[in-house]
Design a protein around this motif. Structure first.
Motif, mmCIF file in Angstrom:
data_model
loop_
_atom_site.group_PDB
_atom_site.id
_atom_site.type_symbol
_atom_site.label_atom_id
_atom_site.label_comp_id
_atom_site.label_asym_id
_atom_site.label_seq_id
_atom_site.Cartn_x
_atom_site.Cartn_y
_atom_site.Cartn_z
ATOM 1 N N GLU A 65 0.827 -1.206 0.000
ATOM 2 C CA GLU A 65 0.000 0.000 0.000
ATOM 3 C C GLU A 65 0.864 1.259 0.000
ATOM 4 N N PHE A 66 1.919 1.238 0.811
ATOM 5 C CA PHE A 66 2.786 2.411 0.897
ATOM 6 C C PHE A 66 3.415 2.738 -0.444
ATOM 7 N N ASP A 67 3.832 1.715 -1.184
ATOM 8 C CA ASP A 67 4.481 1.955 -2.469
ATOM 9 C C ASP A 67 3.582 2.753 -3.400
ATOM 10 N N ARG A 68 2.289 2.441 -3.427
ATOM 11 C CA ARG A 68 1.367 3.131 -4.333
ATOM 12 C C ARG A 68 1.008 4.522 -3.818
ATOM 13 N N VAL A 69 0.770 4.630 -2.513
ATOM 14 C CA VAL A 69 0.451 5.943 -1.943
ATOM 15 C C VAL A 69 1.656 6.875 -2.053
ATOM 16 N N ALA A 70 2.846 6.337 -1.825
ATOM 17 C CA ALA A 70 4.055 7.150 -1.908
ATOM 18 C C ALA A 70 4.235 7.722 -3.303
ATOM 19 N N GLU A 71 3.894 6.950 -4.315
ATOM 20 C CA GLU A 71 4.030 7.447 -5.677
ATOM 21 C C GLU A 71 3.094 8.628 -5.924
ATOM 22 N N SER A 72 1.904 8.614 -5.308
ATOM 23 C CA SER A 72 1.000 9.753 -5.425
ATOM 24 C C SER A 72 1.613 10.996 -4.793
ATOM 25 N N PHE A 73 2.231 10.837 -3.616
ATOM 26 C CA PHE A 73 2.905 11.955 -2.957
ATOM 27 C C PHE A 73 4.057 12.455 -3.823
ATOM 28 N N ARG A 74 4.833 11.520 -4.367
ATOM 29 C CA ARG A 74 6.002 11.919 -5.147
ATOM 30 C C ARG A 74 5.608 12.640 -6.433
ATOM 31 N N ARG A 75 4.508 12.244 -7.027
ATOM 32 C CA ARG A 75 4.045 12.943 -8.235
ATOM 33 C C ARG A 75 3.717 14.392 -7.908
ATOM 34 N N ARG A 76 3.084 14.612 -6.760
ATOM 35 C CA ARG A 76 2.783 15.984 -6.354
ATOM 36 C C ARG A 76 4.070 16.757 -6.076
ATOM 37 N N LEU A 77 4.995 16.117 -5.405
ATOM 38 C CA LEU A 77 6.262 16.777 -5.097
ATOM 39 C C LEU A 77 7.002 17.180 -6.371
ATOM 40 N N ARG A 78 7.074 16.282 -7.330
ATOM 41 C CA ARG A 78 7.758 16.602 -8.588
ATOM 42 C C ARG A 78 7.026 17.706 -9.342
ATOM 43 N N GLN A 79 5.714 17.746 -9.202
ATOM 44 C CA GLN A 79 4.915 18.716 -9.938
ATOM 45 C C GLN A 79 5.295 20.152 -9.585
ATOM 46 N N PHE A 80 5.532 20.419 -8.305
ATOM 47 C CA PHE A 80 5.829 21.810 -7.934
ATOM 48 C C PHE A 80 7.268 22.039 -7.470
ATOM 49 N N ALA A 81 8.021 20.960 -7.167
ATOM 50 C CA ALA A 81 9.390 21.157 -6.679
ATOM 51 C C ALA A 81 10.443 20.508 -7.559
ATOM 52 N N GLY A 82 10.031 19.755 -8.600
ATOM 53 C CA GLY A 82 10.991 19.120 -9.475
ATOM 54 C C GLY A 82 11.533 17.817 -8.916
ATOM 55 N N ASP A 83 12.425 17.195 -9.668
ATOM 56 C CA ASP A 83 12.975 15.905 -9.267
ATOM 57 C C ASP A 83 13.830 15.992 -8.004
ATOM 58 N N ASP A 84 14.331 17.170 -7.700
ATOM 59 C CA ASP A 84 15.197 17.344 -6.530
ATOM 60 C C ASP A 84 14.383 17.780 -5.302
ATOM 61 N N TYR A 85 13.141 17.287 -5.197
ATOM 62 C CA TYR A 85 12.248 17.738 -4.117
ATOM 63 C C TYR A 85 12.795 17.417 -2.726
ATOM 64 N N GLU A 86 13.571 16.334 -2.591
ATOM 65 C CA GLU A 86 14.112 15.993 -1.276
ATOM 66 C C GLU A 86 15.014 17.109 -0.750
ATOM 67 N N SER A 87 15.905 17.589 -1.596
ATOM 68 C CA SER A 87 16.811 18.665 -1.178
ATOM 69 C C SER A 87 16.043 19.937 -0.857
#
Length: 271
Positions: A65-87
């Motif tokens: 479940e986490f793998d799929r939900v995490a991908e939804s979060f990551r798509r949002r993160l990339r949408q406004f912060a780019g691939d380097d959202y962690e930094s």
């Protein structure tokens, strides 16, 4: 989870009493929102399948479940912060930047980091609320003390039990635990349909029928006991007076206060 070679320690303050409001300016944005919510529903149904399987460890169901939900979060993160959202998120949490994008990245990344810890942290309830309005949607990634709500389904996990039971009692406990997991699986599968109904396909549903929708869910753990809950929420049509042009942090709405009062146990507090 590690970031730029260092462990991320989190900062719950960025989540406290705050939500992310994201605009829905057109068909593409509506489709993306729908796809993300269907990913959450799919993840819930997959978790139900694994929970019901006596040969699958409970942790495997949560990880899927986490793998799929995490991908939804990551798509949002990339949408406004780019691939380097962690930094970006780390820089904001360290006080190295103080801007809207940094705050949004820190919010979503903090939520993602805390969701990942669901099965290892006890007496902390993941208690998110997601609401659809005519021109936007909000995500409020709340956490609360305790491990269940007034409406939660509870089930047992033998793999989290360190007690050295004799064979007879161990067999009975495992059988009871599997029964509780099957019941929880039925509930989880049924409530996945609520997500599908609250956030319908924009290509198949008239605008008037999808203007409002909402869910609140909760998952927690206390020792060997786990809990699950999901129900509908009626969005407040008076919550927002102004349109929104870009994702931004907003104060939590009256729906958050209402669900806390209705669902949290006495003594539980939002962290």
């Amino acid at each position: 989870m590690t970031i730029t070679g260092q462990r991320f320690n989190g900062d719950a303050e960025v989540l406290h009493r705050t939500a992310v409001r994201t605009p829905l300016p057109g068909e593409d944005a509506e489709r993306l929102f729908h796809e993300n919510m269907m990913r959450v529903a799919d993840a819930r149904e997959r978790k139900a399948d694994l929970l019901a399987d006596p040969d699958v460890p409970l942790l495997a169901a949560y990880e899927a479940e986490f793998d799929r939900v995490a991908e939804s979060f990551r798509r949002r993160l990339r949408q406004f912060a780019g691939d380097d959202y962690e930094s970006v998120a780390v820089a904001y949490s360290r006080g190295e930047r103080d801007d809207r994008i940094g705050a949004l990245a820190a919010y979503y990344f903090e939520g993602l980091w805390r969701i990942q810890q669901r099965t290892t942290v006890t007496d902390v309830l993941f208690f998110p609320i997601i609401l659809r309005y005519p021109d936007s949607f909000t995500v409020n990634a709340r956490f609360a003390s305790g491990y269940r709500t007034t409406e939660s389904v509870r089930y047992e996990s033998p793999e989290h039990d360190a007690t050295d039971l004799d064979p007879e009692h161990a067999e009975a406990y495992h059988a009871e635990s599997q029964y509780s997991q099957r019941r929880a699986a039925e509930y989880v599968r049924e409530t996945a349909q609520i997500i599908r109904e609250e956030f319908p396909d924009p290509d198949e549903t008239p605008f008037e029928e999808r203007r409002y929708g909402g869910i609140v869910s909760a998952e927690g753990r206390q020792g060997t006991r786990f809990s699950a809950m999901l129900t509908r929420v009626e969005p407040d049509p008076e919550r927002f007076d102004d349109p929104v042009g870009e994702p931004t942090l907003v104060a939590e709405g009256p729906e958050a206060e209402r669900t806390e009062a209705e669902l949290l146990l006495d003594g539980d507090v939002v962290l």
